[in-house]
Design an enzyme around this catalytic site. Structure first.
Site, PDB file in Angstrom:
ATOM      1  N   VAL A 187     -14.959  26.838  -2.546  1.00  0.00           N
ATOM      2  CA  VAL A 187     -15.522  27.271  -3.735  1.00  0.00           C
ATOM      3  C   VAL A 187     -17.264  26.882  -3.420  1.00  0.00           C
ATOM      4  O   VAL A 187     -18.005  27.282  -4.482  1.00  0.00           O
ATOM      5  CB  VAL A 187     -15.278  26.974  -4.899  1.00  0.00           C
ATOM      6  CG1 VAL A 187     -13.887  27.311  -5.102  1.00  0.00           C
ATOM      7  CG2 VAL A 187     -15.107  25.242  -5.160  1.00  0.00           C
ATOM      8  N   ARG A 188     -17.673  26.356  -2.508  1.00  0.00           N
ATOM      9  CA  ARG A 188     -19.020  25.974  -2.117  1.00  0.00           C
ATOM     10  C   ARG A 188     -19.879  27.334  -1.772  1.00  0.00           C
ATOM     11  O   ARG A 188     -21.139  27.239  -1.826  1.00  0.00           O
ATOM     12  CB  ARG A 188     -19.386  25.001  -1.404  1.00  0.00           C
ATOM     13  CG  ARG A 188     -18.813  23.640  -1.894  1.00  0.00           C
ATOM     14  CD  ARG A 188     -18.952  22.447  -0.679  1.00  0.00           C
ATOM     15  NE  ARG A 188     -20.254  22.225  -0.470  1.00  0.00           N
ATOM     16  CZ  ARG A 188     -20.531  21.483   0.681  1.00  0.00           C
ATOM     17  NH1 ARG A 188     -19.660  21.145   1.467  1.00  0.00           N
ATOM     18  NH2 ARG A 188     -21.949  21.563   1.138  1.00  0.00           N
ATOM     19  N   HIS A 189     -18.963  28.357  -1.150  1.00  0.00           N
ATOM     20  CA  HIS A 189     -19.440  29.274  -0.610  1.00  0.00           C
ATOM     21  C   HIS A 189     -20.262  30.309  -1.479  1.00  0.00           C
ATOM     22  O   HIS A 189     -19.534  30.593  -2.779  1.00  0.00           O
ATOM     23  CB  HIS A 189     -18.561  30.218   0.239  1.00  0.00           C
ATOM     24  CG  HIS A 189     -18.507  29.303   1.428  1.00  0.00           C
ATOM     25  ND1 HIS A 189     -19.249  29.499   2.710  1.00  0.00           N
ATOM     26  CD2 HIS A 189     -17.289  28.626   1.810  1.00  0.00           C
ATOM     27  CE1 HIS A 189     -18.686  28.728   3.493  1.00  0.00           C
ATOM     28  NE2 HIS A 189     -17.715  28.193   3.358  1.00  0.00           N
ATOM     29  N   ARG A 190     -21.398  30.816  -1.442  1.00  0.00           N
ATOM     30  CA  ARG A 190     -22.004  32.002  -2.060  1.00  0.00           C
ATOM     31  C   ARG A 190     -22.584  32.917  -1.439  1.00  0.00           C
ATOM     32  O   ARG A 190     -22.886  32.922  -0.308  1.00  0.00           O
ATOM     33  CB  ARG A 190     -22.992  31.290  -3.118  1.00  0.00           C
ATOM     34  CG  ARG A 190     -22.696  30.212  -3.905  1.00  0.00           C
ATOM     35  CD  ARG A 190     -21.936  30.794  -5.080  1.00  0.00           C
ATOM     36  NE  ARG A 190     -21.619  29.797  -6.046  1.00  0.00           N
ATOM     37  CZ  ARG A 190     -20.574  28.986  -5.982  1.00  0.00           C
ATOM     38  NH1 ARG A 190     -19.763  28.940  -4.927  1.00  0.00           N
ATOM     39  NH2 ARG A 190     -20.221  28.040  -7.001  1.00  0.00           N
ATOM     40  N   GLN A 199      -4.634  23.677 -13.149  1.00  0.00           N
ATOM     41  CA  GLN A 199      -3.886  22.678 -13.698  1.00  0.00           C
ATOM     42  C   GLN A 199      -4.138  22.202 -15.035  1.00  0.00           C
ATOM     43  O   GLN A 199      -3.081  21.516 -15.556  1.00  0.00           O
ATOM     44  CB  GLN A 199      -4.078  21.226 -12.759  1.00  0.00           C
ATOM     45  CG  GLN A 199      -3.626  21.579 -11.111  1.00  0.00           C
ATOM     46  CD  GLN A 199      -4.147  20.251 -10.369  1.00  0.00           C
ATOM     47  OE1 GLN A 199      -4.960  19.325 -10.599  1.00  0.00           O
ATOM     48  NE2 GLN A 199      -3.394  19.782  -9.257  1.00  0.00           N
ATOM     49  N   ASN A 271     -17.508  40.131   0.174  1.00  0.00           N
ATOM     50  CA  ASN A 271     -17.918  41.233   1.394  1.00  0.00           C
ATOM     51  C   ASN A 271     -17.746  40.723   2.764  1.00  0.00           C
ATOM     52  O   ASN A 271     -17.744  39.519   2.953  1.00  0.00           O
ATOM     53  CB  ASN A 271     -19.224  42.000   0.979  1.00  0.00           C
ATOM     54  CG  ASN A 271     -20.518  41.028   1.464  1.00  0.00           C
ATOM     55  OD1 ASN A 271     -20.421  40.075   1.796  1.00  0.00           O
ATOM     56  ND2 ASN A 271     -21.776  41.591   1.024  1.00  0.00           N
ATOM     57  N   LEU A 272     -17.690  41.629   3.629  1.00  0.00           N
ATOM     58  CA  LEU A 272     -17.594  41.264   5.029  1.00  0.00           C
ATOM     59  C   LEU A 272     -18.493  40.295   5.602  1.00  0.00           C
ATOM     60  O   LEU A 272     -18.226  39.381   6.448  1.00  0.00           O
ATOM     61  CB  LEU A 272     -17.169  42.459   6.013  1.00  0.00           C
ATOM     62  CG  LEU A 272     -15.766  43.092   5.289  1.00  0.00           C
ATOM     63  CD1 LEU A 272     -15.937  44.386   6.484  1.00  0.00           C
ATOM     64  CD2 LEU A 272     -14.596  42.358   5.316  1.00  0.00           C
ATOM     65  N   HIS A 277     -19.687  34.869   7.541  1.00  0.00           N
ATOM     66  CA  HIS A 277     -20.509  33.340   7.149  1.00  0.00           C
ATOM     67  C   HIS A 277     -19.406  32.074   7.039  1.00  0.00           C
ATOM     68  O   HIS A 277     -19.489  31.152   7.716  1.00  0.00           O
ATOM     69  CB  HIS A 277     -21.285  33.414   5.926  1.00  0.00           C
ATOM     70  CG  HIS A 277     -22.024  32.034   5.606  1.00  0.00           C
ATOM     71  ND1 HIS A 277     -22.975  31.632   6.562  1.00  0.00           N
ATOM     72  CD2 HIS A 277     -21.792  31.364   4.607  1.00  0.00           C
ATOM     73  CE1 HIS A 277     -23.319  30.409   6.062  1.00  0.00           C
ATOM     74  NE2 HIS A 277     -22.631  30.347   4.663  1.00  0.00           N
ATOM     75  N   ARG A 282     -16.018  27.399   8.844  1.00  0.00           N
ATOM     76  CA  ARG A 282     -14.984  27.026   8.822  1.00  0.00           C
ATOM     77  C   ARG A 282     -13.848  26.788   9.604  1.00  0.00           C
ATOM     78  O   ARG A 282     -12.869  26.482   9.908  1.00  0.00           O
ATOM     79  CB  ARG A 282     -14.424  27.541   7.626  1.00  0.00           C
ATOM     80  CG  ARG A 282     -15.284  27.473   6.255  1.00  0.00           C
ATOM     81  CD  ARG A 282     -15.787  25.973   5.643  1.00  0.00           C
ATOM     82  NE  ARG A 282     -16.485  25.905   4.548  1.00  0.00           N
ATOM     83  CZ  ARG A 282     -16.965  24.600   4.282  1.00  0.00           C
ATOM     84  NH1 ARG A 282     -16.538  23.550   4.772  1.00  0.00           N
ATOM     85  NH2 ARG A 282     -17.571  24.881   2.920  1.00  0.00           N
TER      86      ARG A 282
END
Length: 318
Positions: A187-190, A199, A271-272, A277, A282
């Site tokens: 979730v750090r990716h933008r 939870q 998007n692709l 990225h 990763r």
């Protein structure tokens, strides 16, 4: 206690659904309430999402439009806005290719709705998808904008775009089942869109969860080893404490004892270009091993589907 491996699924089925059904299917992941989906449930679900401002759920459907204008001034007026989370390219001097999620288009009209091109796009989308724009309708209704023609691109047409356009305008959703340490990194990716199992609301003592906590099998420890035995003992004790706390506490209170090894589900929609990225960061050897466990096979699948974009990177990891 249940232990399962990490896994992923590219959500092709979503691409074949209408937008309301798609958004409901994604939104219900958060509460694991997929059992409540019926042929009639999508519309009230979406209206509830809009009413309560749960905007992240409306990021789970993207649209690509071809917009033709009669003058460069209309294009320049649009470009001056610098629209947030909208992808656009010039196909010709007075023809734009514009992509964005439902949320992005809603906020584009809300924040910069005075421009002729933006009014035309919003009016077109409202005519095709009124459920998502009924709360934004002008007092006197949507008015056509002379000099602007808006037409949609089908997914098949987007897939046929030149590779540079394809990378920006083709969005893909992936459902990943993994542990919470991995999702903390994802979730750090933008710019990406995410919906994740909560939870706070999921009560794992309920029948639909098997009255147990599910954990992701750790790749660090060989099954049967002393390290694995210690991990398994810790998870069993965690489950016992969690279920005990649920006798007097809410799920959001009881979850404070749950560890990173807990299974979670997350939908990642991007998007692709952003997926490329993500894979570059990763999948290398210095990436977190549990992340690589998911991302390397996912990259290979992207490489099979979109070889012009992902093939070279995929081959480096074979």
């Amino acid at each position: 206690m249940r232990v399962i491996p990490a896994s992923f699924e590219i959500l092709d089925s979503l691409d074949r659904q209408d937008m309301a059904c798609r958004i409901e299917a994604c939104g219900r992941l958060c509460y694991k309430s997929e059992d409540k989906i019926t042929p009639e449930s999508a519309i009230p679900f979406v209206r509830g999402i809009v009413k309560h401002g749960h905007n992240s759920v409306m990021e789970m459907a993207a649209l690509t439009l071809r917009v033709e204008v009669e003058s460069a001034a209309i294009v320049n007026q649009f470009l001056a806005v610098i629209p947030r989370y909208i992808q656009f390219d010039r196909l010709e001097k007075q023809v734009l290719l514009i992509s964005g999620t439902v949320r992005a288009f809603r906020e584009l009209y809300r924040d910069a709705g005075k421009g002729k091109l933006i009014k035309a796009v919003a009016g077109y989308l409202a005519s095709q998808y009124p459920l998502f724009f009924e709360d934004l309708a002008p007092k006197h209704g949507w008015v056509g904008q002379a000099g602007v023609t808006v037409s949609p691109l089908t997914l098949a047409e987007v897939d046929q775009l030149p590779v540079d356009f394809l990378a920006k305008h083709r969005h893909v959703a992936v459902r990943i089942i993994t542990n919470r340490a991995v999702t903390h990194e994802i979730v750090r990716h933008r710019p990406c869109s995410y919906l994740q199992e909560s939870q706070r609301y999921c009560r794992y003592a309920d029948d639909k969860f098997g009255n147990e906590v599910t954990f992701i099998k750790p790749m660090f420890f060989a099954e049967g080893s002393e390290e694995y035995r210690l991990w398994e003992t810790a998870m069993q004790e965690t489950e016992r404490l969690y279920l005990r706390l649920l006798e007097t506490s809410s799920p959001q209170a009881a979850r404070t004892v749950l560890p990173n090894s807990c299974k979670t589900e997350i939908i990642v929609f991007a998007n692709l270009l952003e997926w490329l990225h993500i894979f570059r960061l990763r999948t290398p050897k210095n990436a977190e091993p549990s992340m690589r466990e998911v991302m390397i096979p996912l990259l290979h699948e992207f490489g099979r589907r979109y070889p012009a974009l992902f093939g070279e990177l995929s081959r480096t990891l074979t």
